[in-house]
Motif scaffolding. Structure first.
Motif, PDB file in Angstrom:
ATOM      1  N   GLN A  20     -26.217   7.866   4.483  1.00 31.10           N
ATOM      2  CA  GLN A  20     -25.934   9.202   5.006  1.00 31.10           C
ATOM      3  C   GLN A  20     -25.887  10.256   3.903  1.00 31.10           C
ATOM      4  O   GLN A  20     -26.195  11.420   4.128  1.00 31.10           O
ATOM      5  N   THR A  31     -13.913   7.352   3.945  1.00 33.17           N
ATOM      6  CA  THR A  31     -15.202   6.675   4.076  1.00 33.17           C
ATOM      7  C   THR A  31     -15.455   5.757   2.887  1.00 33.17           C
ATOM      8  O   THR A  31     -16.014   4.663   3.047  1.00 33.17           O
ATOM      9  N   GLU A  61     -23.083   2.699  10.656  1.00 38.30           N
ATOM     10  CA  GLU A  61     -21.866   3.457  10.423  1.00 38.30           C
ATOM     11  C   GLU A  61     -21.935   4.263   9.119  1.00 38.30           C
ATOM     12  O   GLU A  61     -21.186   5.231   8.939  1.00 38.30           O
ATOM     13  N   LYS A  64     -28.317   6.614   8.307  1.00 39.63           N
ATOM     14  CA  LYS A  64     -28.905   7.483   9.316  1.00 39.63           C
ATOM     15  C   LYS A  64     -30.395   7.198   9.412  1.00 39.63           C
ATOM     16  O   LYS A  64     -31.003   6.651   8.484  1.00 39.63           O
ATOM     17  N   TYR A 125     -29.222  -0.300  16.150  1.00 42.51           N
ATOM     18  CA  TYR A 125     -29.041   0.802  15.201  1.00 42.51           C
ATOM     19  C   TYR A 125     -29.278   2.140  15.894  1.00 42.51           C
ATOM     20  O   TYR A 125     -28.486   3.079  15.767  1.00 42.51           O
ATOM     21  N   ARG A 128     -26.393   2.881  18.327  1.00 43.77           N
ATOM     22  CA  ARG A 128     -25.156   3.278  17.647  1.00 43.77           C
ATOM     23  C   ARG A 128     -25.256   4.704  17.106  1.00 43.77           C
ATOM     24  O   ARG A 128     -24.307   5.484  17.205  1.00 43.77           O
ATOM     25  N   ARG A 129     -26.423   5.043  16.532  1.00 45.07           N
ATOM     26  CA  ARG A 129     -26.583   6.395  15.989  1.00 45.07           C
ATOM     27  C   ARG A 129     -26.601   7.427  17.116  1.00 45.07           C
ATOM     28  O   ARG A 129     -26.149   8.553  16.925  1.00 45.07           O
ATOM     29  N   ILE A 131     -24.792   7.203  19.897  1.00 48.47           N
ATOM     30  CA  ILE A 131     -23.390   7.387  20.263  1.00 48.47           C
ATOM     31  C   ILE A 131     -22.684   8.257  19.219  1.00 48.47           C
ATOM     32  O   ILE A 131     -21.941   9.182  19.551  1.00 48.47           O
ATOM     33  N   ILE A 132     -22.919   7.982  17.946  1.00 47.62           N
ATOM     34  CA  ILE A 132     -22.300   8.760  16.867  1.00 47.62           C
ATOM     35  C   ILE A 132     -22.704  10.225  16.953  1.00 47.62           C
ATOM     36  O   ILE A 132     -21.904  11.123  16.677  1.00 47.62           O
ATOM     37  N   ASN A 133     -23.947  10.475  17.372  1.00 47.22           N
ATOM     38  CA  ASN A 133     -24.449  11.846  17.477  1.00 47.22           C
ATOM     39  C   ASN A 133     -24.192  12.482  18.840  1.00 47.22           C
ATOM     40  O   ASN A 133     -24.683  13.580  19.112  1.00 47.22           O
TER      41      ASN A 133
END
Length: 237
Positions: A20, A31, A61, A64, A125, A128-129, A131-133
């Protein structure tokens, strides 16, 4: 069974990921601590969490997506084409554009997604990205409540295992043994981060990602005992 699948119903894909941030020092304290804990059992004792940070792109996590390349077959009579395109730039836009493709063109029950090691890496992947976004997961990536035979995913690594769970076969090795042109003739996955952050050469990453996508399709053809694609049959759109 694999020969019964209509090639035009499959979306082949590959993703490229990076950490990231370019440098470990750019992480906030929380982090950093979480990265230290996450990577603790992955790195050797003499390698610090900071030194290991160039591998952060492997985990959704801490990484990106910088490119998603997709490819699909178009069959008309005796003519066969494989069309490749890529989504790149801002990760949020990449994910939204990819979701839009799934929802508009690959949303039928018989449509399938295919990647090499996709079930372990690419598909989860991306989900998950998303959901994070803050993006709602499209149906083709939402596995909740689905039985194993209802999951619309194909994985060339899994197909090559033939039930053997003891081994991992890389895309590079598979293309080599199957007589397919190698997609790793420029960079490999370990170099994507430096090409992205240091060289700032996204075009080079796109070419690499598209070659991997084409290689997955070539492997799938080999698994069906069919002729691989020629250069003239591959179109970039």
């Amino acid at each position: 069974m694999i020969k019964r699948i209509n090639l035009e119903n499959i979306l082949f894909l590959d993703i490229e990921t990076v950490p990231q941030h370019q440098y470990y020092d750019e992480l906030d304290d929380t982090t950093k601590l979480l990265w230290d804990l996450k990577s603790k059992y992955q790195r050797k004792d003499e390698i610090s969490a900071e030194e290991f940070y160039d591998r952060a792109g492997i985990w959704a996590e801490f990484g990106k997506i910088v490119c998603i390349s997709v490819g699909y077959f178009v069959l008309k009579g005796d003519t066969r084409n494989f069309r490749v395109t890529s989504f790149h730039g801002d990760e949020l836009k990449i994910l939204k554009d990819f979701k839009n493709l799934l929802n508009t063109h690959f949303n039928k029950p018989n449509h399938l997604l295919c990647a090499h090691n996709g079930k372990e890496f690419d598909f989860p992947y991306i989900a998950r990205r998303m959901i994070i976004n803050g993006i709602e997961i499209p149906y083709k990536l939402d596995l909740f409540g689905k039985k194993p035979w209802e999951v619309p995913h194909l994985d060339t690594l899994e197909l090559w295992k033939f039930g053997d769970y003891k081994t991992f076969t890389s895309l590079k090795l598979m293309t080599h043994v199957l007589g397919i042109p190698s997609p790793k003739d420029d960079i490999d996955g370990s170099q994507v981060g430096s090409v992205y952050y240091e060289e700032k050469d996204i075009d080079r990453i796109i070419v690499y990602c598209e070659k991997d996508t084409i290689a997955v399709a070539q492997i799938f053809l080999k698994l069906r005992n069919e002729e691989i694609l020629t250069k003239d049959e591959i179109l970039s759109v």
